[in-house]
Design a protein around this motif. Sequence first.
Motif, PDB file in Angstrom:
ATOM      1  N   ALA A   1      12.646   5.181   9.094  1.00 35.43           N
ATOM      2  CA  ALA A   1      11.622   5.664   8.432  1.00 35.43           C
ATOM      3  C   ALA A   1      11.605   5.439   7.056  1.00 35.43           C
ATOM      4  O   ALA A   1      12.647   5.224   6.531  1.00 35.43           O
ATOM      5  N   GLY A   2      10.501   5.131   6.350  1.00 30.53           N
ATOM      6  CA  GLY A   2      10.097   4.650   5.076  1.00 30.53           C
ATOM      7  C   GLY A   2       9.913   6.080   4.428  1.00 30.53           C
ATOM      8  O   GLY A   2       9.144   6.677   4.601  1.00 30.53           O
ATOM      9  N   LYS A   3      10.664   6.314   3.200  1.00 25.16           N
ATOM     10  CA  LYS A   3      10.498   7.514   2.447  1.00 25.16           C
ATOM     11  C   LYS A   3       9.115   7.452   1.705  1.00 25.16           C
ATOM     12  O   LYS A   3       8.645   8.651   1.361  1.00 25.16           O
ATOM     13  N   ASN A   4       8.463   6.172   1.572  1.00 25.30           N
ATOM     14  CA  ASN A   4       7.134   6.060   1.083  1.00 25.30           C
ATOM     15  C   ASN A   4       6.142   5.657   1.918  1.00 25.30           C
ATOM     16  O   ASN A   4       4.991   5.198   1.487  1.00 25.30           O
ATOM     17  N   ASP A   5       6.308   6.104   3.059  1.00 25.24           N
ATOM     18  CA  ASP A   5       5.410   5.820   4.261  1.00 25.24           C
ATOM     19  C   ASP A   5       4.148   6.709   4.039  1.00 25.24           C
ATOM     20  O   ASP A   5       4.093   8.036   4.017  1.00 25.24           O
TER      21      ASP A   5
ATOM     22  N   PRO B   1      -1.775  -0.427   1.100  1.00 32.04           N
ATOM     23  CA  PRO B   1      -1.017   0.844   0.925  1.00 32.04           C
ATOM     24  C   PRO B   1       0.006   0.941   2.106  1.00 32.04           C
ATOM     25  O   PRO B   1       0.787   2.019   1.873  1.00 32.04           O
ATOM     26  N   LEU B   2      -0.030   0.208   3.049  1.00 29.33           N
ATOM     27  CA  LEU B   2       1.283   0.356   4.006  1.00 29.33           C
ATOM     28  C   LEU B   2       2.482  -0.151   3.462  1.00 29.33           C
ATOM     29  O   LEU B   2       3.572   0.370   3.921  1.00 29.33           O
ATOM     30  N   PHE B   3       2.482  -0.849   2.388  1.00 23.69           N
ATOM     31  CA  PHE B   3       3.594  -1.362   1.665  1.00 23.69           C
ATOM     32  C   PHE B   3       3.859  -0.322   0.541  1.00 23.69           C
ATOM     33  O   PHE B   3       3.061  -0.023  -0.131  1.00 23.69           O
ATOM     34  N   PHE B   4       5.081  -0.452   0.163  1.00 21.25           N
ATOM     35  CA  PHE B   4       5.742   0.406  -1.071  1.00 21.25           C
ATOM     36  C   PHE B   4       5.001  -0.100  -2.335  1.00 21.25           C
ATOM     37  O   PHE B   4       5.053  -1.327  -2.555  1.00 21.25           O
TER      38      PHE B   4
ATOM     39  N   ASN C   1       3.641   9.983   7.414  1.00 18.31           N
ATOM     40  CA  ASN C   1       4.314  10.815   6.312  1.00 18.31           C
ATOM     41  C   ASN C   1       5.885  11.192   6.656  1.00 18.31           C
ATOM     42  O   ASN C   1       6.134  11.853   7.503  1.00 18.31           O
ATOM     43  N   PHE C   2       6.679  10.738   5.653  1.00 19.50           N
ATOM     44  CA  PHE C   2       7.941  11.101   5.897  1.00 19.50           C
ATOM     45  C   PHE C   2       8.528  12.474   5.870  1.00 19.50           C
ATOM     46  O   PHE C   2       9.058  12.761   6.700  1.00 19.50           O
ATOM     47  N   ALA C   3       7.874  13.267   5.078  1.00 18.80           N
ATOM     48  CA  ALA C   3       8.106  14.713   4.979  1.00 18.80           C
ATOM     49  C   ALA C   3       7.584  15.478   6.047  1.00 18.80           C
ATOM     50  O   ALA C   3       8.240  16.326   6.872  1.00 18.80           O
ATOM     51  N   LEU C   4       6.573  15.189   6.994  1.00 20.71           N
ATOM     52  CA  LEU C   4       5.848  15.549   7.994  1.00 20.71           C
ATOM     53  C   LEU C   4       6.722  15.344   9.222  1.00 20.71           C
ATOM     54  O   LEU C   4       7.005  15.916  10.096  1.00 20.71           O
TER      55      LEU C   4
ATOM     56  N   ILE D   1      17.059   6.105   7.156  1.00 24.49           N
ATOM     57  CA  ILE D   1      15.940   6.490   6.049  1.00 24.49           C
ATOM     58  C   ILE D   1      15.970   5.296   4.960  1.00 24.49           C
ATOM     59  O   ILE D   1      16.995   4.964   4.311  1.00 24.49           O
ATOM     60  N   LEU D   2      14.941   4.722   4.663  1.00 26.71           N
ATOM     61  CA  LEU D   2      14.717   3.626   3.768  1.00 26.71           C
ATOM     62  C   LEU D   2      14.033   3.902   2.578  1.00 26.71           C
ATOM     63  O   LEU D   2      12.909   4.422   2.609  1.00 26.71           O
ATOM     64  N   ASN D   3      14.556   3.987   1.431  1.00 26.55           N
ATOM     65  CA  ASN D   3      14.202   4.377  -0.027  1.00 26.55           C
ATOM     66  C   ASN D   3      13.057   3.030  -0.260  1.00 26.55           C
ATOM     67  O   ASN D   3      13.195   2.195   0.176  1.00 26.55           O
ATOM     68  N   ASN D   4      12.232   3.564  -1.151  1.00 29.64           N
ATOM     69  CA  ASN D   4      11.273   2.618  -1.731  1.00 29.64           C
ATOM     70  C   ASN D   4      10.485   1.793  -0.506  1.00 29.64           C
ATOM     71  O   ASN D   4      10.527   0.431  -0.645  1.00 29.64           O
ATOM     72  N   THR D   5      10.353   2.210   0.431  1.00 31.55           N
ATOM     73  CA  THR D   5       9.670   1.433   1.744  1.00 31.55           C
ATOM     74  C   THR D   5       8.675   2.142   2.310  1.00 31.55           C
ATOM     75  O   THR D   5       8.698   3.517   2.266  1.00 31.55           O
ATOM     76  N   GLY D   6       7.590   1.623   2.807  1.00 35.93           N
ATOM     77  CA  GLY D   6       6.512   2.167   3.076  1.00 35.93           C
ATOM     78  C   GLY D   6       6.458   2.345   4.682  1.00 35.93           C
ATOM     79  O   GLY D   6       7.332   2.715   5.050  1.00 35.93           O
ATOM     80  N   HIS D   7       5.390   1.497   5.214  1.00 31.71           N
ATOM     81  CA  HIS D   7       5.268   1.754   6.741  1.00 31.71           C
ATOM     82  C   HIS D   7       5.673   0.551   7.362  1.00 31.71           C
ATOM     83  O   HIS D   7       5.537   0.359   8.637  1.00 31.71           O
TER      84      HIS D   7
END
Length: 267
Positions: free
Chosen positions: A210-214, A153-156, A218-221, A236-242
Amino acid sequence: MKPNLKSANALAYSDSGEGIPVILLHGFCETKEIWNHFLEPLSSRCRVIAIDLPGFGQNAALFKPVTIADLAEQIYQFVLELNLDKVIMIGHSMGGYIALAFAEKFPQRLAGLGLFHSTAYADTMEKKQARDKSIEFIDRYGTDEFVDEFVPPLFFEGRRKELKDDIKLLIDMGKNTPKSSVIETIRAMRDRKDRSKILEKISCPVLFIAGKNDIAVNFALSASQFWLPANAVVHILNNTGHVGMFERPKETLLMLEQFVEQVKIIS
Ligand code: MLT
């Protein structure tokens, strides 16, 4: 490229290139090898030092229960031993927590600070509870089962199939980490304090990737920290996790290269 492996203050590390020192700190359940594909290109611009944190990789045997501040102190001893004056310190996630604790105590030693999927905020109550559950899970089922669940889950989600080899690499790194290091660093992360004030005070440039899907940071936090430093570069990276170094290797390398060049100009 074969990194030049050395050891100082009993810590194994790789060291390549010349010029302003850039210290790379990996995250939880990782080793310095997460930075491997950055070493050669980065070392044509600066001195790149990638450390295995105590308890991980080649330094797996060196762990005793610690706080994030203790780990920062060990990195400071390492910096002294190598006779480094000012460094750029880039930390992935937990590595960023350590870099912030370093910034708190030794700000004069930093020419630049990079938070690569990391945050200055403390854990929320919910996250602290999730950490306790992870510790219970590891005690009951072992590290291997934990890492098998923790890493993918660390990956998008949309790219997990395509990046399955990188997922396996990180799973193997995690499985090679001693159980005591895994449990004690979960505790250290859970108990770390809020260091957002450090970002407000820091005078060197700060890089955020920062990855938007991290889901780990958590991106929003964490996004509200981007406004805290006086001088910040935010990507800020879209479609990107951690794990942008695997998910977006070319872009994140470019972000590091540009940051190094920026710091060189102003320092
Ligand atoms: C890490 O990647 O270092 C950790 O997942 C960070 C965290 O759990 O806070």
